[in-house]
Design an enzyme around this catalytic site. Structure first.
Site, PDB file in Angstrom:
ATOM      1  N   TYR A   1       3.338   9.670  -0.693  1.00 33.74           N
ATOM      2  CA  TYR A   1       4.411   9.032   0.085  1.00 33.74           C
ATOM      3  C   TYR A   1       5.777   9.219  -0.586  1.00 33.74           C
ATOM      4  CZ  TYR A   1       0.516   6.457   2.353  1.00 33.74           C
ATOM      5  OH  TYR A   1      -0.643   6.101   2.990  1.00 33.74           O
TER       6      TYR A   1
ATOM      7  N   LYS B   1      -2.674   5.822  -4.362  1.00 32.93           N
ATOM      8  CA  LYS B   1      -3.767   6.760  -4.043  1.00 32.93           C
ATOM      9  C   LYS B   1      -3.514   8.119  -4.681  1.00 32.93           C
ATOM     10  CE  LYS B   1      -3.648   4.638   0.567  1.00 32.93           C
ATOM     11  NZ  LYS B   1      -2.209   4.551   0.878  1.00 32.93           N
TER      12      LYS B   1
ATOM     13  N   ASP C   1       0.842  -1.203   0.000  1.00 36.26           N
ATOM     14  CA  ASP C   1       0.000   0.000   0.000  1.00 36.26           C
ATOM     15  C   ASP C   1       0.873   1.247   0.000  1.00 36.26           C
ATOM     16  OD1 ASP C   1      -2.954   1.087   0.806  1.00 36.26           O
ATOM     17  OD2 ASP C   1      -1.392   2.256   1.804  1.00 36.26           O
TER      18      ASP C   1
ATOM     19  N   HIS D   1      -7.542   9.463  -1.921  1.00 38.79           N
ATOM     20  CA  HIS D   1      -6.860   9.386  -0.624  1.00 38.79           C
ATOM     21  C   HIS D   1      -7.691   9.989   0.519  1.00 38.79           C
ATOM     22  CE1 HIS D   1      -2.483   9.109   1.017  1.00 38.79           C
ATOM     23  NE2 HIS D   1      -3.346   8.861   1.979  1.00 38.79           N
TER      24      HIS D   1
HETATM   25  P1  NDP Z   1       0.822   1.389  11.810  1.00 38.97           P
HETATM   26  O1  NDP Z   1      -0.365   1.369  12.702  1.00 38.97           O
HETATM   27  O2  NDP Z   1       1.001   0.337  10.806  1.00 38.97           O
HETATM   28  O3  NDP Z   1       2.087   1.442  12.783  1.00 38.97           O
HETATM   29  C1  NDP Z   1       3.398   1.599  12.290  1.00 38.97           C
HETATM   30  C2  NDP Z   1       4.313   1.801  13.492  1.00 38.97           C
HETATM   31  O4  NDP Z   1       4.244   0.667  14.353  1.00 38.97           O
HETATM   32  C3  NDP Z   1       5.750   1.996  13.104  1.00 38.97           C
HETATM   33  O5  NDP Z   1       6.297   3.000  13.959  1.00 38.97           O
HETATM   34  C4  NDP Z   1       6.395   0.641  13.399  1.00 38.97           C
HETATM   35  O6  NDP Z   1       7.728   0.830  13.804  1.00 38.97           O
HETATM   36  C5  NDP Z   1       5.551   0.114  14.536  1.00 38.97           C
HETATM   37  N1  NDP Z   1       5.414  -1.354  14.484  1.00 38.97           N
HETATM   38  C6  NDP Z   1       5.147  -2.117  13.377  1.00 38.97           C
HETATM   39  N2  NDP Z   1       5.089  -3.413  13.706  1.00 38.97           N
HETATM   40  C7  NDP Z   1       5.322  -3.486  15.050  1.00 38.97           C
HETATM   41  C8  NDP Z   1       5.403  -4.566  15.960  1.00 38.97           C
HETATM   42  N3  NDP Z   1       5.243  -5.823  15.569  1.00 38.97           N
HETATM   43  N4  NDP Z   1       5.662  -4.272  17.258  1.00 38.97           N
HETATM   44  C9  NDP Z   1       5.838  -2.991  17.670  1.00 38.97           C
HETATM   45  N5  NDP Z   1       5.764  -1.929  16.846  1.00 38.97           N
HETATM   46  C10 NDP Z   1       5.521  -2.170  15.533  1.00 38.97           C
HETATM   47  O7  NDP Z   1       0.904   2.866  11.166  1.00 38.97           O
HETATM   48  P2  NDP Z   1       0.786   3.543   9.736  1.00 38.97           P
HETATM   49  O8  NDP Z   1       0.267   4.908  10.048  1.00 38.97           O
HETATM   50  O9  NDP Z   1       2.014   3.428   8.949  1.00 38.97           O
HETATM   51  O10 NDP Z   1      -0.382   2.766   8.975  1.00 38.97           O
HETATM   52  C11 NDP Z   1      -0.132   1.635   8.151  1.00 38.97           C
HETATM   53  C12 NDP Z   1      -0.279   1.974   6.678  1.00 38.97           C
HETATM   54  O11 NDP Z   1      -1.578   2.500   6.422  1.00 38.97           O
HETATM   55  C13 NDP Z   1       0.654   3.081   6.194  1.00 38.97           C
HETATM   56  O12 NDP Z   1       1.970   2.644   6.043  1.00 38.97           O
HETATM   57  C14 NDP Z   1      -0.041   3.475   4.913  1.00 38.97           C
HETATM   58  O13 NDP Z   1       0.260   2.537   3.891  1.00 38.97           O
HETATM   59  C15 NDP Z   1      -1.505   3.406   5.332  1.00 38.97           C
HETATM   60  N6  NDP Z   1      -2.042   4.720   5.753  1.00 38.97           N
HETATM   61  C16 NDP Z   1      -3.071   5.265   5.016  1.00 38.97           C
HETATM   62  C17 NDP Z   1      -3.614   6.474   5.353  1.00 38.97           C
HETATM   63  C18 NDP Z   1      -4.723   7.028   4.552  1.00 38.97           C
HETATM   64  O14 NDP Z   1      -5.063   8.201   4.725  1.00 38.97           O
HETATM   65  N7  NDP Z   1      -5.335   6.272   3.654  1.00 38.97           N
HETATM   66  C19 NDP Z   1      -3.111   7.263   6.498  1.00 38.97           C
HETATM   67  C20 NDP Z   1      -2.050   6.596   7.234  1.00 38.97           C
HETATM   68  C21 NDP Z   1      -1.566   5.362   6.871  1.00 38.97           C
HETATM   69  P3  NDP Z   1       8.973   0.098  13.035  1.00 38.97           P
HETATM   70  O15 NDP Z   1       8.942   0.558  11.605  1.00 38.97           O
HETATM   71  O16 NDP Z   1      10.159   0.589  13.787  1.00 38.97           O
HETATM   72  O17 NDP Z   1       8.726  -1.373  13.184  1.00 38.97           O
END
Ligand code: NDP
Length: 272
Positions: free
Chosen positions: A51, A76, A46, A109
């Site tokens: 991005y 998006k 995604d 988006h």
């Molecule tokens: P998430 O809820 O996926 O959380 C990501 C965070 O959690 C990172 O800091 C990561 O750190 C940490 N993390 C991941 N796995 C673990 C684990 N197993 N244990 C502990 N911590 C963990 O956040 P996002 O906001 O990135 O949402 C996911 C995706 O959704 C985005 O990447 C994007 O593709 C989409 N999105 C879409 C939006 C929209 O408007 N349509 C808005 C926001 C996001 P680390 O990298 O250090 O592991």
């Protein structure tokens, strides 16, 4: 082969229920992130024009040698490209950056109500889908009134509404609206951006010998939601996919239901 289930979208396109979100994944991290994800069974990715990493994602996927037909790529349209002609052009630019001749899913988006263009933008999305350049089209961050306005003019019902959804923001009402229109709900920030410290999650994690992140992702999956957790950490990318070998029970589900605080970690779609 991957044990990730597929969700059948309303137009007959199958989408993996778990994918990798790549927001904030840098061009330099992308090759290892994508390689680790593919090795762990992920096939869905995604991204979004905003991005800034469509090109590095596309490159990493091409380099992998995995057949295009096995992959599911979402991108998006950013807010400043809404409108019929500008959306068509922005889509061409996304395809070019990705190095693909079609995407699996293209999303508006944000409704971005201040611009008041999402209905005309959808006309462009329908044309893109009819041309076969997006196997499915959908929306993101749409509330019920945005969906109703779109549906009043649409000839194609969105396949997906991708919304902020995690135990602290469970979105029961909006999920019911999506379901009433056969729109699949996809959870963004499914891990609440890593805010996983609640003692309820720790207790359930201990019971199942899983991590709090795995408990939360399993909670999404058991409700039929599509999830796209992000991680740049290879061990966590693997951990987040290892959620198909256990099940939560009714007591676990009820305890997590009680964590709903209607609390966002991202922007409000009414004003963004
Ligand atoms: P998430 O809820 O996926 O959380 C990501 C965070 O959690 C990172 O800091 C990561 O750190 C940490 N993390 C991941 N796995 C673990 C684990 N197993 N244990 C502990 N911590 C963990 O956040 P996002 O906001 O990135 O949402 C996911 C995706 O959704 C985005 O990447 C994007 O593709 C989409 N999105 C879409 C939006 C929209 O408007 N349509 C808005 C926001 C996001 P680390 O990298 O250090 O592991």
């Amino acid at each position: 082969m991957s044990d990730i289930p597929q969700i059948m979208l309303n137009n007959g396109t199958a989408m993996p229920q778990l994918g990798l979100g790549v927001w904030q994944i840098s061009d330099s991290d992308m090759p290892v992130v994508v390689e680790t994800a593919l090795d762990s069974g992920y096939r869905s990715f995604d991204t979004a024009a905003i991005y800034g990493n469509e090109a590095s994602l596309g490159r990493a996927l091409r380099t992998s040698g995995i057949a295009r037909s096995e992959l599911f790529v979402t991108t998006k349209l950013w807010n400043d490209r809404q409108g019929e002609q500008s959306a068509l052009q922005a889509f061409d630019e996304s395809l070019e950056r990705l190095g693909l001749d079609y995407v699996d899913l293209y999303l508006i988006h944000w409704p971005h109500p201040a611009a008041n263009k999402y209905v005309e933008t959808w006309t462009a999305f329908e044309a893109i889908h009819r041309d076969g350049r997006a196997r499915a089209i959908g929306v993101s961050n749409f509330h019920a009134p945005h969906l109703e306005r779109l549906l009043a003019k649409a000839t194609i019902v969105p396949a997906i509404n991708q919304i902020e959804l995690h135990p602290g923001l469970q979105q029961a009402d909006l999920r019911a609206v999506d379901a009433a229109h056969a729109i699949a709900t996809e959870s963004w920030s499914p891990l609440a951006r890593g805010d996983l410290g609640h003692e309820t999650l720790a207790r359930i994690a201990g019971k199942h010998r899983k991590s709090a992140a795995q408990i939360v992702l399993r909670w999404h999956v058991e409700q039929g939601l599509i999830v796209i957790p992000r991680s740049r950490n290879p061990a966590r990318i693997r951990e987040n996919a290892a959620i198909f070998d256990f099940a939560l029970d009714a007591e676990d589900m009820a305890a997590i239901a009680a964590l709903d605080a209607h609390r966002r970690v991202g922007p409000d779609p009414e004003t963004f």
